[in-house]
Design a protein around this motif. Sequence first.
Motif, PDB file in Angstrom:
ATOM      1  N   GLN A 183       0.841  -1.202   0.000  1.00  0.00           N
ATOM      2  CA  GLN A 183       0.000   0.000   0.000  1.00  0.00           C
ATOM      3  C   GLN A 183       0.877   1.252   0.000  1.00  0.00           C
ATOM      4  N   GLN A 184       1.954   1.217   0.788  1.00  0.00           N
ATOM      5  CA  GLN A 184       2.871   2.364   0.822  1.00  0.00           C
ATOM      6  C   GLN A 184       3.476   2.622  -0.556  1.00  0.00           C
ATOM      7  N   ASP A 185       3.897   1.548  -1.232  1.00  0.00           N
ATOM      8  CA  ASP A 185       4.496   1.704  -2.565  1.00  0.00           C
ATOM      9  C   ASP A 185       3.510   2.335  -3.547  1.00  0.00           C
ATOM     10  N   CYS A 188      -1.126  12.346   3.342  1.00  0.00           N
ATOM     11  CA  CYS A 188      -1.703  12.028   4.653  1.00  0.00           C
ATOM     12  C   CYS A 188      -1.919  10.528   4.801  1.00  0.00           C
ATOM     13  N   GLN A 189      -2.392   9.876   3.730  1.00  0.00           N
ATOM     14  CA  GLN A 189      -2.572   8.425   3.766  1.00  0.00           C
ATOM     15  C   GLN A 189      -1.224   7.716   3.956  1.00  0.00           C
ATOM     16  N   LEU A 190      -0.207   8.235   3.313  1.00  0.00           N
ATOM     17  CA  LEU A 190       1.125   7.637   3.446  1.00  0.00           C
ATOM     18  C   LEU A 190       1.636   7.737   4.876  1.00  0.00           C
ATOM     19  N   VAL A 191       1.413   8.904   5.510  1.00  0.00           N
ATOM     20  CA  VAL A 191       1.849   9.083   6.895  1.00  0.00           C
ATOM     21  C   VAL A 191       1.186   8.040   7.790  1.00  0.00           C
ATOM     22  N   GLU A 192      -0.100   7.832   7.578  1.00  0.00           N
ATOM     23  CA  GLU A 192      -0.844   6.874   8.395  1.00  0.00           C
ATOM     24  C   GLU A 192      -0.328   5.454   8.183  1.00  0.00           C
ATOM     25  N   VAL A 193      -0.089   5.059   6.924  1.00  0.00           N
ATOM     26  CA  VAL A 193       0.407   3.704   6.614  1.00  0.00           C
ATOM     27  C   VAL A 193       1.802   3.496   7.196  1.00  0.00           C
ATOM     28  N   CYS A 194       2.672   4.509   7.112  1.00  0.00           N
ATOM     29  CA  CYS A 194       4.033   4.388   7.647  1.00  0.00           C
ATOM     30  C   CYS A 194       4.014   4.224   9.162  1.00  0.00           C
ATOM     31  N   HIS A 195       3.135   4.969   9.831  1.00  0.00           N
ATOM     32  CA  HIS A 195       3.019   4.825  11.283  1.00  0.00           C
ATOM     33  C   HIS A 195       2.578   3.408  11.646  1.00  0.00           C
ATOM     34  N   LYS A 196       1.640   2.841  10.891  1.00  0.00           N
ATOM     35  CA  LYS A 196       1.164   1.489  11.160  1.00  0.00           C
ATOM     36  C   LYS A 196       2.282   0.459  11.027  1.00  0.00           C
ATOM     37  N   GLN A 197       3.233   0.728  10.124  1.00  0.00           N
ATOM     38  CA  GLN A 197       4.349  -0.208   9.916  1.00  0.00           C
ATOM     39  C   GLN A 197       5.506   0.045  10.879  1.00  0.00           C
ATOM     40  N   GLY A 198       5.440   1.152  11.578  1.00  0.00           N
ATOM     41  CA  GLY A 198       6.549   1.504  12.457  1.00  0.00           C
ATOM     42  C   GLY A 198       7.703   2.150  11.725  1.00  0.00           C
ATOM     43  N   ALA A 199       7.479   2.592  10.467  1.00  0.00           N
ATOM     44  CA  ALA A 199       8.507   3.264   9.671  1.00  0.00           C
ATOM     45  C   ALA A 199       8.433   4.762   9.943  1.00  0.00           C
ATOM     46  N   GLU A 200       8.990   5.188  11.078  1.00  0.00           N
ATOM     47  CA  GLU A 200       8.820   6.564  11.519  1.00  0.00           C
ATOM     48  C   GLU A 200       9.563   7.553  10.628  1.00  0.00           C
ATOM     49  N   THR A 201      10.744   7.173  10.146  1.00  0.00           N
ATOM     50  CA  THR A 201      11.485   8.095   9.261  1.00  0.00           C
ATOM     51  C   THR A 201      10.716   8.324   7.967  1.00  0.00           C
ATOM     52  N   GLU A 202      10.141   7.257   7.397  1.00  0.00           N
ATOM     53  CA  GLU A 202       9.333   7.411   6.189  1.00  0.00           C
ATOM     54  C   GLU A 202       8.095   8.252   6.480  1.00  0.00           C
ATOM     55  N   ALA A 203       7.549   8.107   7.674  1.00  0.00           N
ATOM     56  CA  ALA A 203       6.388   8.930   8.047  1.00  0.00           C
ATOM     57  C   ALA A 203       6.767  10.398   8.080  1.00  0.00           C
ATOM     58  N   LEU A 204       7.969  10.708   8.586  1.00  0.00           N
ATOM     59  CA  LEU A 204       8.418  12.106   8.626  1.00  0.00           C
ATOM     60  C   LEU A 204       8.652  12.666   7.222  1.00  0.00           C
TER      61      LEU A 204
END
Length: 469
Positions: free
Chosen positions: A81-83, A106-122
């Motif tokens: 989903q992130q890709d 915004c959707q990407l931020v939410e998906v990254c947080h769910k995966q624990g990919a905090e740097t990608e979320a930032l």
Amino acid sequence: MAVYDYDPVRALAIVDSAVLVGNLPDWRADFYRARIYSSTQVPNRIDSMLHCVKGAAYDTARVIAERLLCHDSIKVSLARQQDVLEILAYTACRQSDTLGWLNRSCQLVEVCHKQGAETEALRNEAEVGAALCFLGKDAEGMSRIDSVIALLDVKKFNELDAMLIVLKRKVCVLAERGHYAEMLPPARQMQERLSDYAQHPEQYHDGSYREPKDSAARQDYIEFYHSKAQEYIAAAYAAIGEGGNIKESFRQLEAIVREASAREHLARYQAIEQQYETERQRAETRRNALIACGTSIIGLLALCFAVFAFYKHREIRLKNRALVRQIDEATAYKEKYEALLSPKTLDTPKGGNAEETADTDLFAKIHEAIVREQLYLNPACDRQMLIDHFGLTKERIGSAFAKGSSHSSLSAYINDLRLEHAYNLLLDQPSLDLGQVALQSGFSSRKYFGDRFKSRYGMTPSEFRAVRQ
């Protein structure tokens, strides 16, 4: 996917081929197509291929990616989903669809947080801030961007890479909004972080997939972003009209470009040199392989020749042994036969005439005298010598040899006696030289002796002697 950046048409053809042979599922092929359409650096090639207006590649990427979001294979995986969302956010940004860019980010931020990919979320949080700025919410957008920069201010490469991209995004937003003087601090901050990374790369090492794999890749990475930062600084000074700073900025930018160009030429030279060395090594390998192959063939031929020579020599040796046995047997039978014959005398009855004697008896008497007196050992032994020696006419000698001898000629008869004598010499005196054997047997030369011997016995005198020994 390694060629989509500069040759999207070829990349699409490779994907289609993989689908045809069954190596790629349909949803994965669609994902690769969407990535190619959205991320290639030459979208005009795809536009030309599609025979559409400019930007058709991004439209196609968006349609494919939106369809993929509904696919079961994408729904079950947050990473997938992130890709897909990254493709949609990027195409919305490229097409100036600011609201779509904001929603997808915004959707990407939410998906990254769910995966624990905090740097990608930032990273995507900064995209949200940039989109807000383009929607006119400058204060809120810049606040988000600055908070992201503060959170990324740690010595890890993944965070450094994200921070550089966020700083770039901030500079672009400020330039778009006309805040040229405010472009200088983030641009300089980019240079400061790059300088620190260049001096202490080991402190930033985190093993992330984004990190350059070697020193050359690291230098290219640093120079790319350093030149970008210097471009921003030069553009800011040019916009605010500071002539002195403009000259200095362009001088530094020129130095960066010159250094990058020099490194590029050096890299090309090293690549050519490496290619030459590779070709030289390949040629050396081929040459060594040919030499080894040739040596093996020669060795095999030599072995075959040796085996052939061995068996041929063995065959000749066995043949010569058989011939020697036959010669010995024939000589023994002849000696027994001659011993059984009644000796005859050459003396003719008193008052008798030699011509009245039977031809066969005359030949027997002449033969017995020749053998007893060894007349044949005289190299000059011929018809005239026998005529003189026995006091017979030419016709009488000829008739006696014609009726009593089985030889074709007188010379053949004499040579036969000489060969028998040579045979005995070879047996009785093995140390005697073959030339001496020839002379002592009545032959005029060693060569003529060898020819006659081989003609009668089927082997040369030296071969006969070797077998007997």
